[in-house]
Design an enzyme around this catalytic site. Structure first.
Site, PDB file in Angstrom:
ATOM      1  N   ALA A  76       0.833  -1.216   0.000  1.00 52.05           N
ATOM      2  CA  ALA A  76       0.000   0.000   0.000  1.00 52.05           C
ATOM      3  C   ALA A  76       0.869   1.268   0.000  1.00 52.05           C
ATOM      4  O   ALA A  76       0.560   2.248  -0.693  1.00 52.05           O
ATOM      5  CB  ALA A  76      -0.934  -0.017   1.202  1.00 52.05           C
ATOM      6  N   TYR A 207       8.375  -9.482  20.009  1.00 52.59           N
ATOM      7  CA  TYR A 207       8.021  -8.558  18.925  1.00 52.59           C
ATOM      8  C   TYR A 207       8.247  -7.129  19.419  1.00 52.59           C
ATOM      9  O   TYR A 207       8.863  -6.303  18.745  1.00 52.59           O
ATOM     10  CB  TYR A 207       6.555  -8.773  18.517  1.00 52.59           C
ATOM     11  CG  TYR A 207       6.040  -7.833  17.453  1.00 52.59           C
ATOM     12  CD1 TYR A 207       6.321  -8.062  16.104  1.00 52.59           C
ATOM     13  CD2 TYR A 207       5.268  -6.725  17.779  1.00 52.59           C
ATOM     14  CE1 TYR A 207       5.848  -7.196  15.125  1.00 52.59           C
ATOM     15  CE2 TYR A 207       4.792  -5.859  16.810  1.00 52.59           C
ATOM     16  CZ  TYR A 207       5.076  -6.098  15.474  1.00 52.59           C
ATOM     17  OH  TYR A 207       4.612  -5.242  14.501  1.00 52.59           O
ATOM     18  N   ASP A 243      -5.272  -3.848   9.717  1.00 56.65           N
ATOM     19  CA  ASP A 243      -5.929  -4.959   9.032  1.00 56.65           C
ATOM     20  C   ASP A 243      -5.074  -5.539   7.898  1.00 56.65           C
ATOM     21  O   ASP A 243      -5.318  -5.274   6.727  1.00 56.65           O
ATOM     22  CB  ASP A 243      -7.258  -4.411   8.484  1.00 56.65           C
ATOM     23  CG  ASP A 243      -8.095  -5.525   7.917  1.00 56.65           C
ATOM     24  OD1 ASP A 243      -7.789  -6.692   8.190  1.00 56.65           O
ATOM     25  OD2 ASP A 243      -9.064  -5.208   7.193  1.00 56.65           O
TER      26      ASP A 243
HETATM   27  N1  LIG Z   1      -0.528  -4.849  10.660  1.00 52.17           N
HETATM   28  C1  LIG Z   1      -0.228  -4.441  11.879  1.00 52.17           C
HETATM   29  O1  LIG Z   1      -0.981  -4.621  12.838  1.00 52.17           O
HETATM   30  C2  LIG Z   1       1.026  -3.698  12.123  1.00 52.17           C
HETATM   31  C3  LIG Z   1       2.150  -3.911  11.359  1.00 52.17           C
HETATM   32  N2  LIG Z   1       3.306  -3.249  11.673  1.00 52.17           N
HETATM   33  C4  LIG Z   1       4.515  -3.472  10.918  1.00 52.17           C
HETATM   34  O2  LIG Z   1       4.280  -3.158   9.562  1.00 52.17           O
HETATM   35  C5  LIG Z   1       5.170  -3.892   8.735  1.00 52.17           C
HETATM   36  C6  LIG Z   1       4.394  -4.526   7.589  1.00 52.17           C
HETATM   37  O3  LIG Z   1       3.534  -5.518   8.114  1.00 52.17           O
HETATM   38  P1  LIG Z   1       2.100  -5.859   7.511  1.00 52.17           P
HETATM   39  O4  LIG Z   1       1.960  -5.314   6.166  1.00 52.17           O
HETATM   40  O5  LIG Z   1       1.112  -5.514   8.530  1.00 52.17           O
HETATM   41  O6  LIG Z   1       2.186  -7.442   7.497  1.00 52.17           O
HETATM   42  P2  LIG Z   1       2.228  -8.483   6.285  1.00 52.17           P
HETATM   43  O7  LIG Z   1       2.482  -9.797   6.930  1.00 52.17           O
HETATM   44  O8  LIG Z   1       1.024  -8.337   5.439  1.00 52.17           O
HETATM   45  O9  LIG Z   1       3.479  -8.008   5.425  1.00 52.17           O
HETATM   46  C7  LIG Z   1       4.793  -8.242   5.826  1.00 52.17           C
HETATM   47  C8  LIG Z   1       5.626  -8.469   4.586  1.00 52.17           C
HETATM   48  O10 LIG Z   1       6.976  -8.659   4.987  1.00 52.17           O
HETATM   49  C9  LIG Z   1       7.496  -9.713   4.193  1.00 52.17           C
HETATM   50  N3  LIG Z   1       8.624 -10.358   4.840  1.00 52.17           N
HETATM   51  C10 LIG Z   1       8.636 -11.239   5.872  1.00 52.17           C
HETATM   52  N4  LIG Z   1       9.878 -11.652   6.125  1.00 52.17           N
HETATM   53  C11 LIG Z   1      10.681 -11.004   5.240  1.00 52.17           C
HETATM   54  C12 LIG Z   1      12.081 -11.010   4.995  1.00 52.17           C
HETATM   55  N5  LIG Z   1      12.910 -11.801   5.685  1.00 52.17           N
HETATM   56  N6  LIG Z   1      12.569 -10.208   4.031  1.00 52.17           N
HETATM   57  C13 LIG Z   1      11.740  -9.446   3.301  1.00 52.17           C
HETATM   58  N7  LIG Z   1      10.414  -9.406   3.460  1.00 52.17           N
HETATM   59  C14 LIG Z   1       9.891 -10.188   4.429  1.00 52.17           C
HETATM   60  C15 LIG Z   1       6.345 -10.683   4.016  1.00 52.17           C
HETATM   61  O11 LIG Z   1       6.559 -11.572   2.918  1.00 52.17           O
HETATM   62  C16 LIG Z   1       5.192  -9.729   3.809  1.00 52.17           C
HETATM   63  O12 LIG Z   1       5.012  -9.417   2.448  1.00 52.17           O
HETATM   64  C17 LIG Z   1       5.855  -4.896   9.660  1.00 52.17           C
HETATM   65  O13 LIG Z   1       7.133  -4.390   9.997  1.00 52.17           O
HETATM   66  C18 LIG Z   1       4.973  -4.911  10.885  1.00 52.17           C
HETATM   67  O14 LIG Z   1       5.678  -5.273  12.034  1.00 52.17           O
HETATM   68  C19 LIG Z   1       3.371  -2.344  12.685  1.00 52.17           C
HETATM   69  C20 LIG Z   1       2.288  -2.104  13.439  1.00 52.17           C
HETATM   70  C21 LIG Z   1       1.011  -2.729  13.216  1.00 52.17           C
HETATM   71  C1  LIG Z   2      -1.868  -9.570  17.499  1.00 53.65           C
HETATM   72  C2  LIG Z   2      -0.435  -9.191  17.551  1.00 53.65           C
HETATM   73  C3  LIG Z   2       0.179  -9.370  16.243  1.00 53.65           C
HETATM   74  C4  LIG Z   2       0.944  -8.525  15.660  1.00 53.65           C
HETATM   75  C5  LIG Z   2       1.394  -7.265  16.263  1.00 53.65           C
HETATM   76  C6  LIG Z   2       1.014  -6.149  15.326  1.00 53.65           C
HETATM   77  O1  LIG Z   2       1.687  -6.307  14.145  1.00 53.65           O
HETATM   78  C7  LIG Z   2       1.268  -4.774  15.890  1.00 53.65           C
HETATM   79  O2  LIG Z   2       2.532  -4.266  15.502  1.00 53.65           O
HETATM   80  C8  LIG Z   2       1.167  -4.758  17.344  1.00 53.65           C
HETATM   81  C9  LIG Z   2       0.660  -3.697  17.904  1.00 53.65           C
HETATM   82  C10 LIG Z   2       0.541  -3.649  19.299  1.00 53.65           C
HETATM   83  C11 LIG Z   2      -0.103  -2.616  19.842  1.00 53.65           C
HETATM   84  C12 LIG Z   2      -0.186  -2.490  21.249  1.00 53.65           C
HETATM   85  C13 LIG Z   2      -0.842  -1.525  21.866  1.00 53.65           C
HETATM   86  C14 LIG Z   2      -1.723  -0.635  21.191  1.00 53.65           C
HETATM   87  C15 LIG Z   2      -2.163   0.465  21.859  1.00 53.65           C
HETATM   88  C16 LIG Z   2      -3.130   1.311  21.319  1.00 53.65           C
HETATM   89  O3  LIG Z   2      -3.624   1.105  20.252  1.00 53.65           O
HETATM   90  C17 LIG Z   2      -3.510   2.461  22.191  1.00 53.65           C
HETATM   91  C18 LIG Z   2      -4.709   3.130  21.710  1.00 53.65           C
HETATM   92  C19 LIG Z   2      -5.731   3.397  22.400  1.00 53.65           C
HETATM   93  C20 LIG Z   2      -5.931   3.034  23.813  1.00 53.65           C
HETATM   94  C21 LIG Z   2      -7.066   3.792  24.352  1.00 53.65           C
HETATM   95  C22 LIG Z   2      -8.168   2.931  24.885  1.00 53.65           C
HETATM   96  O4  LIG Z   2      -7.929   1.810  25.310  1.00 53.65           O
HETATM   97  O5  LIG Z   2      -9.283   3.391  24.917  1.00 53.65           O
END
Ligand SMILES: NC(=O)C1=CN([C@@H]2O[C@H](COP(=O)(O)OP(=O)(O)OC[C@H]3O[C@@H](n4cnc5c(N)ncnc54)[C@H](O)[C@@H]3O)[C@@H](O)[C@H]2O)C=CC1
Ligand SMILES: CC/C=C\C[C@H](O)[C@H](O)/C=C/C=C/C=C\C=C\C(=O)C/C=C\CCC(=O)O
Length: 314
Positions: A76, A207, A243
């Site tokens: 994206a 993580y 998501d």
């Molecule tokens: N979706 C979430 O809740 C959140 C995601 N993030 C971070 O955002 C980033 C992107 O994650 P998403 O798009 O959500 O997940 P996703 O799982 O959809 O995408 C992750 C991508 O990284 C690639 N990948 C995994 N291992 C790899 C490697 N060794 N070398 C190169 N590419 C590799 C995968 O093939 C995949 O395309 C990650 O760093 C994740 O930790 C951060 C906060 C929240």
């Molecule tokens: C399910 C875990 C899998 C993967 C981790 C995710 O990729 C992601 O990076 C993890 C995020 C963790 C977030 C932790 C805390 C989040 C905090 C908030 O969103 C705080 C926001 C609002 C709190 C206010 C309220 O509770 O009303």
């Protein structure tokens, strides 16, 4: 363990304050005037200045390198950049998915603007080779997005290797390539961390450790007093749950699986579009150096901190 919303909010706020992270900061305002930094000198050809505001101008013909971008947030971010006229080398370990996306984006934005490369960020050689190949195609890189990541508490070493060391090595390749004092053109490094890099999350502790490490790396580079002479800026994006496939956790990937599911549901899940909006605010900002942007379902897009050097006077 069951937290009520207000208790959870209190814990997160208190923790943030312990770490010196301001919890109430003004929201971003969309930038309306072109700024010479960080993308100067302007190289906007007249025929493309057809956009309603300066946004397309700022990213037009800038070259980005995005890791982990065959799907999810990286894909994206790549499309958002292409959409604003940037050229993008997006990389991943998932080759067939990456090639498919490359075809779609090339048809839409032009073959000369898009490149997919296999890149495993856990391998120094793979990262260095793909970075070199991207430079060969596009001439240089202006924007490095260290996005690749996994969330799997059963693969600790892989997780630290990918989420932390991969992002550090990606940043260092970009720094060496971009720094003006070594013949580069300057540029911006964006690290994709997480709110889990700012607050402890007991069901994904390792993580969290990888993302806390990345935030520390970001803050350290952002506070470098030589950044302006090197033409470098460091931004860090910290989304909460979003998501994408990373949330499709299996039981062994998380500690206290049920708590994790319940708390994720309680805190809410960001839409990818919202995170892309935060990302664009960062890369289009006049100066993103030191910024941490958090994106949460309940509190939307917020600044968390701008780093400053506590050592530059020494
Ligand atoms: N979706 C979430 O809740 C959140 C995601 N993030 C971070 O955002 C980033 C992107 O994650 P998403 O798009 O959500 O997940 P996703 O799982 O959809 O995408 C992750 C991508 O990284 C690639 N990948 C995994 N291992 C790899 C490697 N060794 N070398 C190169 N590419 C590799 C995968 O093939 C995949 O395309 C990650 O760093 C994740 O930790 C951060 C906060 C929240
Ligand atoms: C399910 C875990 C899998 C993967 C981790 C995710 O990729 C992601 O990076 C993890 C995020 C963790 C977030 C932790 C805390 C989040 C905090 C908030 O969103 C705080 C926001 C609002 C709190 C206010 C309220 O509770 O009303």
């Amino acid at each position: 363990m069951n937290f009520t919303p207000s208790v959870l909010s209190f814990i997160l706020t208190a923790e943030a304050e312990v770490y010196g992270i301001p919890t109430k900061k003004p929201k971003f305002h969309q930038q309306v005037q072109p700024s010479p930094s960080p993308w100067s000198p302007w190289k906007v050809s007249e025929n493309i200045v057809t956009c309603e505001n300066n946004i397309i101008m700022q990213l037009f013909n800038r070259v980005a390198f995005v890791t982990g971008a065959a799907q999810g947030l990286g894909k994206a971010f790549s499309e958002a950049l292409l959409n604003r006229g940037a050229k993008v080398c997006f990389t991943d370990i998932q080759v067939s998915k990456g090639k498919e996306v490359e075809k779609t984006y090339s048809d839409k934005y032009g073959q000369d603007r898009v490149l997919f490369l296999h890149c495993d960020v856990s391998s120094s050689a793979s990262l260095a080779n793909s970075f070199k190949d991207a430079v060969s195609k596009f001439g240089h890189i202006d924007l490095m997005v260290n996005n690749a990541g996994i969330a799997d508490e059963s693969r600790l070493r892989d997780m630290v290797n990918i989420n932390l060391i991969g992002a550090i090595e990606g940043s260092m390749l970009a720094v060496e390539h971009m720094r003006k004092d070594k013949g580069g053109k300057g540029g911006v490094v964006i690290n994709i961390a997480s709110t889990a890099g700012l607050t402890g999350v007991y069901f994904v502790p390792s993580y969290c450790a990888s993302k806390f490490g990345l935030v520390g790396f970001h803050l350290s580079w952002a506070s470098n007093p030589y950044n302006s002479q090197m033409g470098l800026q460091f931004g860090c994006l910290c989304p909460a749950f979003t998501d994408t496939d990373i949330l499709n956790q299996k039981e062994k990937q998380m500690l206290y699986f049920e708590d994790g599911q319940r708390i994720t549901k309680h805190l809410g899940i960001n839409r990818v579009e919202k995170v892309v909006q935060g990302f664009l605010q960062m890369v289009e900002s006049e100066n993103c150096n030191g910024d941490i942007i958090t994106i949460t379902a309940k509190e939307d897009i917020q600044y968390s901190r701008r780093a400053s050097s506590k050592m530059s006077h020494l």
